[in-house]
Design a protein around this motif. Sequence first.
Motif: not given
Length: 334
Positions: A75-93
């Motif tokens: 979880y830590a590696t995924l969400f920190s490494g993919f921070y910008l794409p995950m943030l974009a998904i979160l904002i979209c949702l």
Amino acid sequence: MELHDVWFVLIAVLWTGYFFLEGFDFGIGILTKLLARDRKERRVLINTIGPVWDGNEVWLLSAAGGTFAAFPDWYATLFSGFYLPMLAILICLILRGVAFEYRAKRPGEKWQRNWEHTIFWTSLVPALLWGMAFGNIVHGVKIDARMEYVGGLGDLLNPYAILGGLVTLALFTFHGTVFAALKTVGEIRARARRLALALGAVTVVLALGFLIWTQADTGNARTLVTVVLAVVALVAAIGAIAAGREGWSFALSGVTIVAVVATLFLALFPNVMPSSLNAAWNLTVTNASSTPYTLKIMTWCAGIATPVVLLYQGWTYWVFRKRIGTQHIADAQH
């Protein structure tokens, strides 16, 4: 089977459920521009998922929460490494949920049009980014000996990941188009069936290329079975919609999504996030998992909560199972 293996399977099931259910949600959002011809038809499409879209997102919360608790290093590696794409998904949702709720709060043309644009883009972007994210997870990213992602955003924009994003975008849109045909009546249903045939052809080409690449790169005997199943189910789904069997087509497009996700997780196991720098630095179900005691407590909690979630979601779909059309939509009162 060890508990960390069990939780790898459970997390794969949660992601599968999310993509199956939220997949047609995203597809419907995209169809508000591709299929609907006027505001009333857009209201029909939105109403097909209105009672269920927020419940479908429970699967995402469960998948992310399960990953955090069962595999904290993953979880830590995924969400920190993919921070910008995950943030974009979160904002979209977030914006997508607001758009569903706020769109009809005012009768103004500009107000409703802007929220409809929001629904379209916040459905399209996550459908693309989820495929890119999982493409990178399976393909491998730059992880060092400290289990930290050391690459940049550009490293995530590789051909395999981009193709994975296009596959999920096409597959979710096709899934949503079949769902629209299943849930509507009249002209919009006929157009949905015709559009599903065209989208299906594009999806077959993209999915076939992605699955062959996956099988050649990280596949094994188990993934070969799911690859074949995914292709056969997708072709059968197109045949079923051509024959006017929307129910069968929707079930088969769902099987396609299940088989594609299964292919990715089977290709990944026993890794959870491979390192492209050194195979010794891979995150695995063993070195990235929580303690056995934590996994034991989680297993008991999941065993109690999961049937409850399945029951209330199944009841919701049963209650709102009937088709709708433009004749069921009242004219706007100004």
